[in-house]
Scaffold this motif. Structure first.
Motif, PDB file in Angstrom:
ATOM      1  N   PRO A  18       0.805  -1.235   0.000  1.00 14.20           N
ATOM      2  CA  PRO A  18       0.000   0.000   0.000  1.00 14.20           C
ATOM      3  C   PRO A  18       0.829   1.273   0.000  1.00 14.20           C
ATOM      4  O   PRO A  18       0.506   2.225  -0.726  1.00 14.20           O
ATOM      5  CB  PRO A  18      -0.829  -0.131   1.284  1.00 14.20           C
ATOM      6  CG  PRO A  18      -0.948  -1.595   1.504  1.00 14.20           C
ATOM      7  CD  PRO A  18       0.368  -2.163   1.067  1.00 14.20           C
ATOM      8  N   PHE A  19       1.896   1.332   0.805  1.00 17.06           N
ATOM      9  CA  PHE A  19       2.690   2.568   0.863  1.00 17.06           C
ATOM     10  C   PHE A  19       3.482   2.788  -0.424  1.00 17.06           C
ATOM     11  O   PHE A  19       3.805   3.929  -0.751  1.00 17.06           O
ATOM     12  CB  PHE A  19       3.604   2.587   2.093  1.00 17.06           C
ATOM     13  CG  PHE A  19       4.504   1.394   2.257  1.00 17.06           C
ATOM     14  CD1 PHE A  19       5.733   1.348   1.625  1.00 17.06           C
ATOM     15  CD2 PHE A  19       4.124   0.334   3.070  1.00 17.06           C
ATOM     16  CE1 PHE A  19       6.574   0.268   1.793  1.00 17.06           C
ATOM     17  CE2 PHE A  19       4.960  -0.759   3.240  1.00 17.06           C
ATOM     18  CZ  PHE A  19       6.187  -0.804   2.595  1.00 17.06           C
ATOM     19  N   GLU A  37       1.216   6.455  -7.125  1.00 14.22           N
ATOM     20  CA  GLU A  37       0.075   7.272  -7.556  1.00 14.22           C
ATOM     21  C   GLU A  37       0.387   8.760  -7.467  1.00 14.22           C
ATOM     22  O   GLU A  37      -0.095   9.554  -8.278  1.00 14.22           O
ATOM     23  CB  GLU A  37      -1.150   6.933  -6.700  1.00 14.22           C
ATOM     24  CG  GLU A  37      -1.730   5.549  -6.970  1.00 14.22           C
ATOM     25  CD  GLU A  37      -2.836   5.194  -5.999  1.00 14.22           C
ATOM     26  OE1 GLU A  37      -3.204   6.062  -5.167  1.00 14.22           O
ATOM     27  OE2 GLU A  37      -3.345   4.056  -6.068  1.00 14.22           O
ATOM     28  N   GLN A  38       1.212   9.127  -6.500  1.00 13.68           N
ATOM     29  CA  GLN A  38       1.581  10.529  -6.315  1.00 13.68           C
ATOM     30  C   GLN A  38       2.716  10.951  -7.254  1.00 13.68           C
ATOM     31  O   GLN A  38       3.107  12.118  -7.270  1.00 13.68           O
ATOM     32  CB  GLN A  38       2.016  10.760  -4.863  1.00 13.68           C
ATOM     33  CG  GLN A  38       0.944  10.483  -3.828  1.00 13.68           C
ATOM     34  CD  GLN A  38      -0.220  11.445  -3.915  1.00 13.68           C
ATOM     35  OE1 GLN A  38      -0.038  12.632  -4.200  1.00 13.68           O
ATOM     36  NE2 GLN A  38      -1.428  10.939  -3.683  1.00 13.68           N
ATOM     37  N   MET A  71       5.779   9.940  -6.990  1.00 14.01           N
ATOM     38  CA  MET A  71       6.979  10.123  -6.180  1.00 14.01           C
ATOM     39  C   MET A  71       7.919   8.916  -6.226  1.00 14.01           C
ATOM     40  O   MET A  71       9.041   8.987  -5.736  1.00 14.01           O
ATOM     41  CB  MET A  71       6.582  10.383  -4.721  1.00 14.01           C
ATOM     42  CG  MET A  71       5.680  11.594  -4.532  1.00 14.01           C
ATOM     43  SD  MET A  71       6.486  13.129  -5.031  1.00 14.01           S
ATOM     44  CE  MET A  71       7.700  13.292  -3.728  1.00 14.01           C
ATOM     45  N   LEU A  72       7.448   7.810  -6.802  1.00 13.38           N
ATOM     46  CA  LEU A  72       8.232   6.583  -6.794  1.00 13.38           C
ATOM     47  C   LEU A  72       7.984   5.802  -8.069  1.00 13.38           C
ATOM     48  O   LEU A  72       6.849   5.737  -8.550  1.00 13.38           O
ATOM     49  CB  LEU A  72       7.850   5.732  -5.572  1.00 13.38           C
ATOM     50  CG  LEU A  72       8.516   4.355  -5.411  1.00 13.38           C
ATOM     51  CD1 LEU A  72      10.004   4.519  -5.155  1.00 13.38           C
ATOM     52  CD2 LEU A  72       7.854   3.578  -4.276  1.00 13.38           C
ATOM     53  N   SER A  73       9.041   5.221  -8.624  1.00 11.08           N
ATOM     54  CA  SER A  73       8.895   4.375  -9.810  1.00 11.08           C
ATOM     55  C   SER A  73       9.620   3.052  -9.589  1.00 11.08           C
ATOM     56  O   SER A  73      10.606   2.980  -8.857  1.00 11.08           O
ATOM     57  CB  SER A  73       9.443   5.076 -11.054  1.00 11.08           C
ATOM     58  OG  SER A  73      10.812   5.394 -10.894  1.00 11.08           O
ATOM     59  N   LEU A  74       9.097   1.996 -10.226  1.00 15.44           N
ATOM     60  CA  LEU A  74       9.669   0.658 -10.133  1.00 15.44           C
ATOM     61  C   LEU A  74      10.372   0.307 -11.437  1.00 15.44           C
ATOM     62  O   LEU A  74       9.908   0.674 -12.521  1.00 15.44           O
ATOM     63  CB  LEU A  74       8.575  -0.375  -9.838  1.00 15.44           C
ATOM     64  CG  LEU A  74       7.674  -0.122  -8.630  1.00 15.44           C
ATOM     65  CD1 LEU A  74       6.670  -1.262  -8.475  1.00 15.44           C
ATOM     66  CD2 LEU A  74       8.498   0.060  -7.359  1.00 15.44           C
ATOM     67  N   HIS A  75      11.474  -0.442 -11.323  1.00 14.49           N
ATOM     68  CA  HIS A  75      12.260  -0.797 -12.503  1.00 14.49           C
ATOM     69  C   HIS A  75      12.746  -2.233 -12.396  1.00 14.49           C
ATOM     70  O   HIS A  75      13.152  -2.670 -11.309  1.00 14.49           O
ATOM     71  CB  HIS A  75      13.467   0.135 -12.640  1.00 14.49           C
ATOM     72  CG  HIS A  75      13.133   1.582 -12.524  1.00 14.49           C
ATOM     73  ND1 HIS A  75      12.737   2.337 -13.601  1.00 14.49           N
ATOM     74  CD2 HIS A  75      13.110   2.402 -11.434  1.00 14.49           C
ATOM     75  CE1 HIS A  75      12.502   3.577 -13.193  1.00 14.49           C
ATOM     76  NE2 HIS A  75      12.728   3.644 -11.884  1.00 14.49           N
ATOM     77  N   GLY A  76      12.722  -2.961 -13.512  1.00 16.02           N
ATOM     78  CA  GLY A  76      13.222  -4.326 -13.546  1.00 16.02           C
ATOM     79  C   GLY A  76      14.422  -4.437 -14.467  1.00 16.02           C
ATOM     80  O   GLY A  76      14.350  -4.026 -15.629  1.00 16.02           O
ATOM     81  N   LEU A  77      15.524  -4.981 -13.950  1.00  9.97           N
ATOM     82  CA  LEU A  77      16.744  -5.140 -14.737  1.00  9.97           C
ATOM     83  C   LEU A  77      17.241  -6.582 -14.652  1.00  9.97           C
ATOM     84  O   LEU A  77      17.059  -7.253 -13.638  1.00  9.97           O
ATOM     85  CB  LEU A  77      17.848  -4.217 -14.226  1.00  9.97           C
ATOM     86  CG  LEU A  77      17.592  -2.708 -14.191  1.00  9.97           C
ATOM     87  CD1 LEU A  77      18.799  -2.006 -13.605  1.00  9.97           C
ATOM     88  CD2 LEU A  77      17.289  -2.190 -15.581  1.00  9.97           C
ATOM     89  N   TRP A  78      17.891  -7.025 -15.730  1.00 11.69           N
ATOM     90  CA  TRP A  78      18.530  -8.339 -15.764  1.00 11.69           C
ATOM     91  C   TRP A  78      19.905  -8.174 -16.366  1.00 11.69           C
ATOM     92  O   TRP A  78      20.060  -7.505 -17.396  1.00 11.69           O
ATOM     93  CB  TRP A  78      17.702  -9.310 -16.600  1.00 11.69           C
ATOM     94  CG  TRP A  78      18.306 -10.685 -16.749  1.00 11.69           C
ATOM     95  CD1 TRP A  78      18.168 -11.747 -15.912  1.00 11.69           C
ATOM     96  CD2 TRP A  78      19.135 -11.143 -17.829  1.00 11.69           C
ATOM     97  NE1 TRP A  78      18.868 -12.834 -16.382  1.00 11.69           N
ATOM     98  CE2 TRP A  78      19.468 -12.496 -17.566  1.00 11.69           C
ATOM     99  CE3 TRP A  78      19.626 -10.540 -18.992  1.00 11.69           C
ATOM    100  CZ2 TRP A  78      20.264 -13.245 -18.421  1.00 11.69           C
ATOM    101  CZ3 TRP A  78      20.435 -11.287 -19.842  1.00 11.69           C
ATOM    102  CH2 TRP A  78      20.742 -12.624 -19.553  1.00 11.69           C
TER     103      TRP A  78
END
Length: 215
Positions: free
Chosen positions: A178-179, A185-186, A188-195
């Motif tokens: 949730p956090f 949504e704001q 303020m944060l992004s997710l990234h996938g690397l190999w």
């Protein structure tokens, strides 16, 4: 604890060499970090594998990355049950206390943990099915990924695909915290996938709708 022994001499010598060179040449920076705290821009969740050297890949300096390592770079599902959750605790600290802007899940080639999951799920590692196996229960996180790739006929391709599923499963689980969802949504944060291919020195990143592509 009477069974602990002093550090091996070769490590003591390496430390002394570091202290006399790298530390001595950058002492003001180290003291700055110690006094002012850490403000990393990104958290990296990578495998424990000794061949994966996160800071070297990105040429990072001290204080730049908040790094958490575990078997097969996995993120468990969000499960606040009051039990021990080292990975989830690290993620919570990175997002809520350090306010990182990016969370990077970094997988790699020839991952022993992923291979263990493959063998367990295909019935070739019964010892990992035991309830007492820490590795087996941890690799249960990746079982849904195995189900996605189990029909790939070539075994080498199937194992490689499972390495990337470990990254995708982790990203999916991260998005369910949730956090984390709130920060995303704001904006303020992004997710990234690397190999990364440890032998070739190659790096691929995940692009939604396309898959993993070279950087």
């Amino acid at each position: 604890m009477h069974r602990a022994k002093p550090l091996p001499q070769y490590l003591i010598k390496r430390f002394q060499g570091w202290k006399a060179t790298t530390y001595a040449e950058n002492e003001p920076w180290y003291r700055h970090l110690a006094a002012d705290g850490q403000y990393p821009r990104a958290m990296v969740i990578s495998c424990c594998d000794s061949r994966v050297h996160v800071t070297s890949i990105f040429g990072a300096e001290q204080g730049e990355f908040f790094i958490h390592r575990n078997i097969a770079n996995l993120v468990p599902p969000y499960n606040p049950d009051g039990e021990y959750h080292g990975t989830s605790a690290a993620i919570e600290y990175a997002v809520r206390a350090l306010r990182v802007s990016h969370i990077i899940v970094l997988g790699h080639s020839n991952c022993g943990g992923v291979n263990g999951c493959h063998d367990m799920c295909s019935g070739n590692a019964p010892e990992l099915e035991e309830k007492t196996s820490f590795i087996g229960r941890w690799m249960d996180i990746l079982r849904p990924g195995y189900e996605r790739v189990k029909d790939i006929e070539d075994e080498a391709e199937r194992r490689s695909a499972l390495e990337k599923e470990a990254i995708l499963i982790s990203l999916e689980n991260l998005a369910d915290f949730p956090f984390i969802a709130n920060e995303m949504e704001q904006g303020m944060l992004s997710l990234h996938g690397l190999w990364t291919d440890t032998g070739e020195g190659a790096l691929e990143h995940y692009v939604a709708g396309t898959g993993f592509v070279p950087v």
